[in-house]
Design an enzyme around this catalytic site. Structure first.
Site, mmCIF file in Angstrom:
data_model
loop_
_atom_site.group_PDB
_atom_site.id
_atom_site.type_symbol
_atom_site.label_atom_id
_atom_site.label_comp_id
_atom_site.label_asym_id
_atom_site.label_seq_id
_atom_site.Cartn_x
_atom_site.Cartn_y
_atom_site.Cartn_z
ATOM 1 N N CYS A 260 0.830 -1.206 0.000
ATOM 2 C CA CYS A 260 0.000 0.000 0.000
ATOM 3 C C CYS A 260 0.862 1.253 0.000
ATOM 4 O O CYS A 260 1.996 1.236 0.454
ATOM 5 C CB CYS A 260 -0.907 0.005 1.230
ATOM 6 S SG CYS A 260 -1.962 -1.454 1.350
ATOM 7 N N ARG B 65 1.934 0.968 -5.995
ATOM 8 C CA ARG B 65 2.044 0.124 -4.804
ATOM 9 C C ARG B 65 0.706 -0.487 -4.397
ATOM 10 O O ARG B 65 0.663 -1.353 -3.534
ATOM 11 C CB ARG B 65 2.597 0.946 -3.636
ATOM 12 C CG ARG B 65 4.030 1.353 -3.830
ATOM 13 C CD ARG B 65 4.634 1.904 -2.567
ATOM 14 N NE ARG B 65 4.587 0.929 -1.487
ATOM 15 C CZ ARG B 65 5.539 0.783 -0.582
ATOM 16 N NH1 ARG B 65 6.616 1.514 -0.655
ATOM 17 N NH2 ARG B 65 5.417 -0.081 0.386
ATOM 18 N N TRP C 31 -3.861 -1.976 -1.596
ATOM 19 C CA TRP C 31 -3.908 -3.306 -2.189
ATOM 20 C C TRP C 31 -4.431 -4.214 -1.098
ATOM 21 O O TRP C 31 -3.818 -4.362 -0.046
ATOM 22 C CB TRP C 31 -2.523 -3.734 -2.653
ATOM 23 C CG TRP C 31 -2.491 -5.000 -3.448
ATOM 24 C CD1 TRP C 31 -3.243 -5.327 -4.528
ATOM 25 C CD2 TRP C 31 -1.617 -6.115 -3.217
ATOM 26 N NE1 TRP C 31 -2.904 -6.569 -4.996
ATOM 27 C CE2 TRP C 31 -1.907 -7.084 -4.217
ATOM 28 C CE3 TRP C 31 -0.615 -6.393 -2.299
ATOM 29 C CZ2 TRP C 31 -1.233 -8.300 -4.298
ATOM 30 C CZ3 TRP C 31 0.054 -7.600 -2.373
ATOM 31 C CH2 TRP C 31 -0.257 -8.538 -3.367
ATOM 32 N N ASN D 266 -0.132 0.195 6.537
ATOM 33 C CA ASN D 266 0.465 -0.766 5.612
ATOM 34 C C ASN D 266 0.940 -1.949 6.434
ATOM 35 O O ASN D 266 1.727 -1.782 7.361
ATOM 36 C CB ASN D 266 1.636 -0.124 4.860
ATOM 37 C CG ASN D 266 2.207 -1.049 3.798
ATOM 38 O OD1 ASN D 266 1.679 -2.123 3.531
ATOM 39 N ND2 ASN D 266 3.308 -0.619 3.194
ATOM 40 N N GLY D 267 0.470 -3.137 6.114
ATOM 41 C CA GLY D 267 0.877 -4.326 6.853
ATOM 42 C C GLY D 267 -0.309 -5.183 7.227
ATOM 43 O O GLY D 267 -1.420 -5.001 6.728
ATOM 44 N N GLU E 147 12.158 -15.597 -16.926
ATOM 45 C CA GLU E 147 11.812 -14.182 -16.795
ATOM 46 C C GLU E 147 10.938 -13.715 -17.953
ATOM 47 O O GLU E 147 9.997 -12.945 -17.757
ATOM 48 C CB GLU E 147 13.091 -13.341 -16.716
ATOM 49 C CG GLU E 147 12.888 -11.837 -16.750
ATOM 50 C CD GLU E 147 12.068 -11.286 -15.592
ATOM 51 O OE1 GLU E 147 11.694 -10.104 -15.660
ATOM 52 O OE2 GLU E 147 11.798 -12.023 -14.617
ATOM 53 N N GLU F 123 2.589 -11.517 -16.276
ATOM 54 C CA GLU F 123 2.295 -10.376 -15.409
ATOM 55 C C GLU F 123 1.449 -9.315 -16.091
ATOM 56 O O GLU F 123 0.513 -8.788 -15.495
ATOM 57 C CB GLU F 123 3.604 -9.733 -14.935
ATOM 58 C CG GLU F 123 4.337 -10.506 -13.865
ATOM 59 C CD GLU F 123 5.612 -9.798 -13.450
ATOM 60 O OE1 GLU F 123 5.870 -9.696 -12.241
ATOM 61 O OE2 GLU F 123 6.369 -9.341 -14.334
ATOM 62 N N HIS G 17 10.520 -33.915 -21.322
ATOM 63 C CA HIS G 17 10.065 -34.549 -20.082
ATOM 64 C C HIS G 17 8.715 -34.017 -19.620
ATOM 65 O O HIS G 17 8.428 -34.014 -18.426
ATOM 66 C CB HIS G 17 11.120 -34.371 -18.988
ATOM 67 C CG HIS G 17 12.433 -34.998 -19.330
ATOM 68 N ND1 HIS G 17 12.676 -36.350 -19.193
ATOM 69 C CD2 HIS G 17 13.565 -34.455 -19.845
ATOM 70 C CE1 HIS G 17 13.910 -36.612 -19.592
ATOM 71 N NE2 HIS G 17 14.476 -35.487 -19.995
ATOM 72 N N LYS H 90 3.808 -3.407 -6.563
ATOM 73 C CA LYS H 90 5.241 -3.292 -6.814
ATOM 74 C C LYS H 90 6.067 -3.962 -5.731
ATOM 75 O O LYS H 90 7.029 -4.666 -6.000
ATOM 76 C CB LYS H 90 5.623 -1.810 -6.920
ATOM 77 C CG LYS H 90 7.076 -1.570 -7.309
ATOM 78 C CD LYS H 90 7.375 -2.076 -8.695
ATOM 79 C CE LYS H 90 8.791 -1.759 -9.129
ATOM 80 N NZ LYS H 90 9.113 -2.375 -10.418
#
Length: 614
Positions: free
Chosen positions: A2, A27, A75, A101-102, A487, A494, A510, A609
């Site tokens: 956040c 964020r 978020w 935040n948390g 990547e 994403e 495989h 992010k």
């Protein structure tokens, strides 16, 4: 996760907070809000679901003005995205507001206690318990500062908070407990700023204080006082941040991600600058302060990271083992601490984290420290928690990275890992002077080679127009370019929401070969290197099963051009540096596919992010 912004001063707080939140929207962006102490002494609150533009429209339609305020872009962790779950949260009495935040680990027990005492909750969030606790202590006669301290002694977990109170309209209280994300206080003249990340307030000041674990900042117009949670004074260091605010603007680019892809030739130059001595043919890392004896005593290195940074670590394994001949393990930060890892004082643990605030990586660092390992970090954000925890630090030097999907921080990390391999190779005696000079000289060409890749854009748009309706991609690579396949697949997932898998090419037989048909494009990294013939074989196997091949190949390779359906060419580059160049076309391919599909490139759904909660 956040984003948090706070302001106290003489200007319109709403405007400054909205501007700051806009710079932090990467964020978190499922809801946003702000709270301001208005001229009549009451707290005005505006909250809205969705992206920040919605909040801006709400404030324009229903203005609130004042000289002190706090804001938040969210978020979700507890409670679905909704107006009532958006921050700031205000207590029942309406005198206290908080942004957070948390995750409050014991929020359920606290909520039950407060409800039993008669508190009425208006949201599903864990955050709201804190504002009710603070109100309870205010009702007992405490001031805001002491009420916050008392409330936070009841809170468990890693969290960051900013509070304001209408009773004390010249005061913000910011606090940090654990590693829930940064809290930065910006110092102005007759005004002060608070933020969870530097870009939010960089336009206003470059003088900043970073609040540490279990510290509280008492922020007034005229200055800031930092104390421990218990109230003991702390002498806080003021940092001068060199970033230019213009770096956080899109400039002529359509998206931040596009801008950051095209910045990579410059950011790689900045990452090399000051570390590679091209005259002496050496690498300098004063921040690591390691002796040759200590380097030779290293028995292994463990790289801990998450997401894109973990793939950078896999490339780093190839680099460091080749250059320094020290065994390297790569572990996800989220897994490392849960398996009782075998590290001791003869091991170095290297964390890679753009933000320096990724909670899983920080937890891995704490585990490594507890076991006595030497602790290093590759970070981008100056003053971040990882930077402060580490014994030695390597800065990426990329400037702010705003796009949620990392690009320039990834390539900067690869350059830093290569430089670290050279540095350790010299100290350990695995690189003699001539060999070290050869490695350093190869770096000098790298920015130009990356610039050459970035000169070509039309081919990516053409491929995007051709493949935008596909729902599955397979990426294949071998050796040091196997992590680049991972990547490339991650970038596509994403930002375009196309399902993609990255595999070591030798593993295709495989399992993944069963998926190959004319509907699934296969991206192969088939540059000229020691596994080139093996990759030719993989391409032939894909074609034999009706698959479509998009080949990343070395310029002038007519053999690949004859076999593949589409080619993306890159210049020839030294093998250990090839991933830094080879990843750029895969970034561009993912970007253009996402744009063609109409996706929100900079703010992909469900992602943030910096992941600062577990």
């Amino acid at each position: 996760m956040c984003g948090i912004v706070g302001y106290v001063g003489t200007q319109d707080a709403s405007r400054i907070i909205l501007d700051g939140l806009q710079r932090l929207e990467y964020r978190g962006y499922d809801s946003a809000g702000l709270a301001v102490v208005q001229g009549n002494g009451t707290i005005g609150v505006r909250r809205e679901v969705g992206k920040l533009s919605g909040l801006g429209e709400l404030v324009a339609a229903e203005p609130i003005t004042g000289r002190i305020g706090i804001g938040h872009t969210r978020w979700a962790t507890h409670g679905e995205p909704s107006q009532r779950n958006a921050h700031p949260h205000v207590g029942t009495v309406g005198e206290v507001a908080v942004v957070h935040n948390g995750i409050i680990e014991n929020f359920l027990a606290l909520r039950q206690e407060l409800e039993a005492a008669g508190c009425c909750f208006s949201s599903e969030t864990d955050t709201e318990v804190v504002v009710h606790l603070v109100e309870r202590y205010l009702a007992e006669g405490l001031g805001l500062e002491q009420a916050v301290r008392q409330a936070l002694t009841r809170v468990q977990g890693a969290n960051a908070f900013v509070f304001l109170c209408s009773r004390e309209p010249d005061l913000l209280i910011a606090a940090r407990i654990g590693n829930a994300g940064g809290i930065t206080v910006g110092l102005g003249e007759g005004e002060m700023f608070v933020a969870s990340d530097i870009p939010a307030i960089l336009e206003h000041t470059r003088a900043m204080i970073f609040i540490e674990d279990r510290q509280v900042a008492i922020v007034r117009r005229g200055g800031v006082q930092v104390t421990t949670l218990a109230g003991a004074p702390v002498t806080a260091q003021v940092h001068t941040i060199p970033w230019d605010p213009v770096a956080a603007a899109k400039e002529p680019y359509r998206h931040f991600m596009q801008k950051e892809i095209y910045e990579q030739a410059r950011t790689v130059t900045d990452t090399i600058r000051g570390r590679a001595d091209f005259e002496a043919g050496e690498v300098l890392f004063e921040q690591l302060s390691m002796t040759a004896k200590e380097a030779r005593a290293l028995e292994k290195m463990v790289i801990v990271a998450c997401g894109t940074s973990a793939y950078a670590g896999l490339v780093g394994k190839f680099m460091i083992e080749a250059l320094a001949r020290v065994p390297v393990e790569v572990d996800y930060g989220s897994e490392f601490r849960y398996r009782d890892p075998i590290v001791n004082n003869k091991a170095a643990v290297l964390a890679i984290t753009q933000s320096g605030e990724t909670v899983d990586t920080l937890a891995a660092m704490e585990e490594a420290r507890a076991k006595g390992a030497r602790l290093w970090a590759i970070v981008n954000c100056i003053g971040s928690q990882a930077m402060r925890m580490a014994d030695g630090v390597i800065l990426m030097h990329t400037g702010p990275e705003i796009g949620v999907a990392s690009t320039k921080a990834f390539t900067a990390s690869l350059v830093d890992l290569y430089l670290l391999g050279c540095y350790l190779g010299k100290l350990r005696g695995t690189l003699d002077k001539a060999h070290l000079r050869e490695q350093v000289d190869q770096l000098a060409r790298l920015p130009d080679l990356m610039g050459r890749v970035l000169e070509h854009g039309d081919e990516y748009e053409r491929l995007a127009n051709h493949f935008h309706d596909r729902e599955h991609f397979l990426y294949l690579g071998r050796g040091i370019n196997y992590p680049i396949a991972l990547e490339g697949a991650l970038k596509l997932k994403e930002i375009s929401y196309i399902h993609a898998e990255g595999y070591p090419a030798g593993e295709m037989k495989h399992g993944p070969i069963a998926l190959i048909d004319e509907a699934m494009p296969v991206v192969t990294i088939a540059v000229h290197d020691h596994v080139y013939d093996k990759m030719i074989s993989q391409i032939e196997q894909v074609k034999a099963r009706g698959g479509t091949v998009i080949a990343l190949a070395t310029e002038g390779d007519e053999r690949i051009a004859a076999k593949a359906d589409h080619c993306l060419f890159v210049p020839a580059v030294a093998p250990l540096l090839s991933p830094i160049v080879n990843v750029v076309p895969l970034q561009l391919l993912a970007y253009h596919l996402a744009v063609r599909r109409g996706c929100d490139v900079d703010q992909p759904r469900n992602l943030a992010k910096s992941v600062t909660v577990e």
